[in-house]
Write a protein that holds these residues in place. Structure first.
Motif, PDB file in Angstrom:
ATOM      1  N   ASN A  17       0.844  -1.180   0.000  1.00  0.00           N
ATOM      2  CA  ASN A  17       0.000   0.000   0.000  1.00  0.00           C
ATOM      3  C   ASN A  17       0.884   1.236   0.000  1.00  0.00           C
ATOM      4  O   ASN A  17       2.040   1.164   0.390  1.00  0.00           O
ATOM      5  CB  ASN A  17      -0.915  -0.010   1.225  1.00  0.00           C
ATOM      6  N   GLY A  18       0.353   2.350  -0.424  1.00  0.00           N
ATOM      7  CA  GLY A  18       1.131   3.577  -0.416  1.00  0.00           C
ATOM      8  C   GLY A  18       0.335   4.750  -0.926  1.00  0.00           C
ATOM      9  O   GLY A  18      -0.759   4.597  -1.449  1.00  0.00           O
ATOM     10  N   LEU A 105      -0.992   8.204 -13.789  1.00  0.00           N
ATOM     11  CA  LEU A 105       0.103   7.737 -12.933  1.00  0.00           C
ATOM     12  C   LEU A 105      -0.446   6.964 -11.739  1.00  0.00           C
ATOM     13  O   LEU A 105       0.059   5.908 -11.372  1.00  0.00           O
ATOM     14  CB  LEU A 105       0.930   8.930 -12.453  1.00  0.00           C
ATOM     15  N   ARG A 106      -1.500   7.478 -11.156  1.00  0.00           N
ATOM     16  CA  ARG A 106      -2.110   6.820  -9.993  1.00  0.00           C
ATOM     17  C   ARG A 106      -2.642   5.433 -10.354  1.00  0.00           C
ATOM     18  O   ARG A 106      -2.528   4.492  -9.567  1.00  0.00           O
ATOM     19  CB  ARG A 106      -3.236   7.701  -9.459  1.00  0.00           C
ATOM     20  N   GLU A 107      -3.195   5.293 -11.539  1.00  0.00           N
ATOM     21  CA  GLU A 107      -3.690   3.981 -11.989  1.00  0.00           C
ATOM     22  C   GLU A 107      -2.523   3.009 -12.174  1.00  0.00           C
ATOM     23  O   GLU A 107      -2.610   1.848 -11.775  1.00  0.00           O
ATOM     24  CB  GLU A 107      -4.490   4.125 -13.286  1.00  0.00           C
ATOM     25  N   PHE A 112       0.674  -1.505  -9.913  1.00  0.00           N
ATOM     26  CA  PHE A 112       1.945  -1.958  -9.351  1.00  0.00           C
ATOM     27  C   PHE A 112       1.740  -2.533  -7.953  1.00  0.00           C
ATOM     28  O   PHE A 112       2.229  -3.625  -7.643  1.00  0.00           O
ATOM     29  CB  PHE A 112       2.949  -0.797  -9.311  1.00  0.00           C
ATOM     30  N   MET A 113       0.999  -1.824  -7.105  1.00  0.00           N
ATOM     31  CA  MET A 113       0.769  -2.292  -5.740  1.00  0.00           C
ATOM     32  C   MET A 113      -0.017  -3.595  -5.742  1.00  0.00           C
ATOM     33  O   MET A 113       0.256  -4.500  -4.955  1.00  0.00           O
ATOM     34  CB  MET A 113       0.051  -1.218  -4.912  1.00  0.00           C
ATOM     35  N   SER A 117       1.328  -7.069  -4.313  1.00  0.00           N
ATOM     36  CA  SER A 117       0.539  -7.730  -3.260  1.00  0.00           C
ATOM     37  C   SER A 117       0.264  -9.181  -3.610  1.00  0.00           C
ATOM     38  O   SER A 117       0.289 -10.058  -2.737  1.00  0.00           O
ATOM     39  CB  SER A 117      -0.785  -6.993  -3.041  1.00  0.00           C
ATOM     40  N   LEU A 118       0.005  -9.451  -4.881  1.00  0.00           N
ATOM     41  CA  LEU A 118      -0.234 -10.834  -5.310  1.00  0.00           C
ATOM     42  C   LEU A 118       0.983 -11.701  -5.053  1.00  0.00           C
ATOM     43  O   LEU A 118       0.846 -12.879  -4.713  1.00  0.00           O
ATOM     44  CB  LEU A 118      -0.622 -10.882  -6.793  1.00  0.00           C
ATOM     45  N   LYS A 119       2.155 -11.142  -5.170  1.00  0.00           N
ATOM     46  CA  LYS A 119       3.380 -11.899  -4.923  1.00  0.00           C
ATOM     47  C   LYS A 119       3.512 -12.320  -3.469  1.00  0.00           C
ATOM     48  O   LYS A 119       4.175 -13.295  -3.158  1.00  0.00           O
ATOM     49  CB  LYS A 119       4.602 -11.073  -5.330  1.00  0.00           C
ATOM     50  N   LEU A 120       2.854 -11.596  -2.580  1.00  0.00           N
ATOM     51  CA  LEU A 120       2.932 -11.921  -1.152  1.00  0.00           C
ATOM     52  C   LEU A 120       2.091 -13.151  -0.818  1.00  0.00           C
ATOM     53  O   LEU A 120       2.316 -13.782   0.206  1.00  0.00           O
ATOM     54  CB  LEU A 120       2.444 -10.738  -0.303  1.00  0.00           C
TER      55      LEU A 120
END
Length: 122
Positions: A17-18, A105-107, A112-113, A117-120
């Protein structure tokens, strides 16, 4: 390191998140709040009405507008005083382009996030 990190993070549900802001002159100046303020100024034609819709004081809205105009170096908000219907405000073409770029950019940042997150969870 990747396996070790994955082992550490398998004990719960985690996500990346960010927040995303632009900085200029060492100051955060363009992010979700200023974007919404500019959009509402465009919608209402008024800094005061835009501030009210956001639950923000008129003074705070003016501070944001002044900071935006100062840091960017060209007016993002254009004001008109007096007249038959009183004054009003609009946003410049530069402001519209900056909003469009920021939302794009926000999209990309959101995607990216989401991907990280899926990698976690793997």
């Amino acid at each position: 390191m990747k396996n070790q990190m994955r082992d550490i993070l398998t004990n719960g549900q985690f996500r990346v998140n960010g927040s995303l802001w632009l900085e200029g002159n060492g100051t955060r100046f363009f992010g979700p709040g200023p974007v919404e303020l500019l959009q509402r100024i465009e919608e209402t034609g008024s800094i005061n009405q835009a501030a009210k819709k956001m639950g923000m004081s008129y003074k705070k809205a003016w501070e944001i507008v002044n900071r935006l105009n100062e840091i960017v170096g060209s007016p993002l908000v254009v004001t008109a005083t007096g007249g038959e219907k009183g004054g009003g405000s609009s946003i410049s073409d530069d402001a519209k382009q900056l909003i469009e770029w920021y939302l794009s950019l926000r999209e990309r940042f959101r995607k990216f996030m989401e991907e990280e997150s899926l990698k976690l969870t793997v």
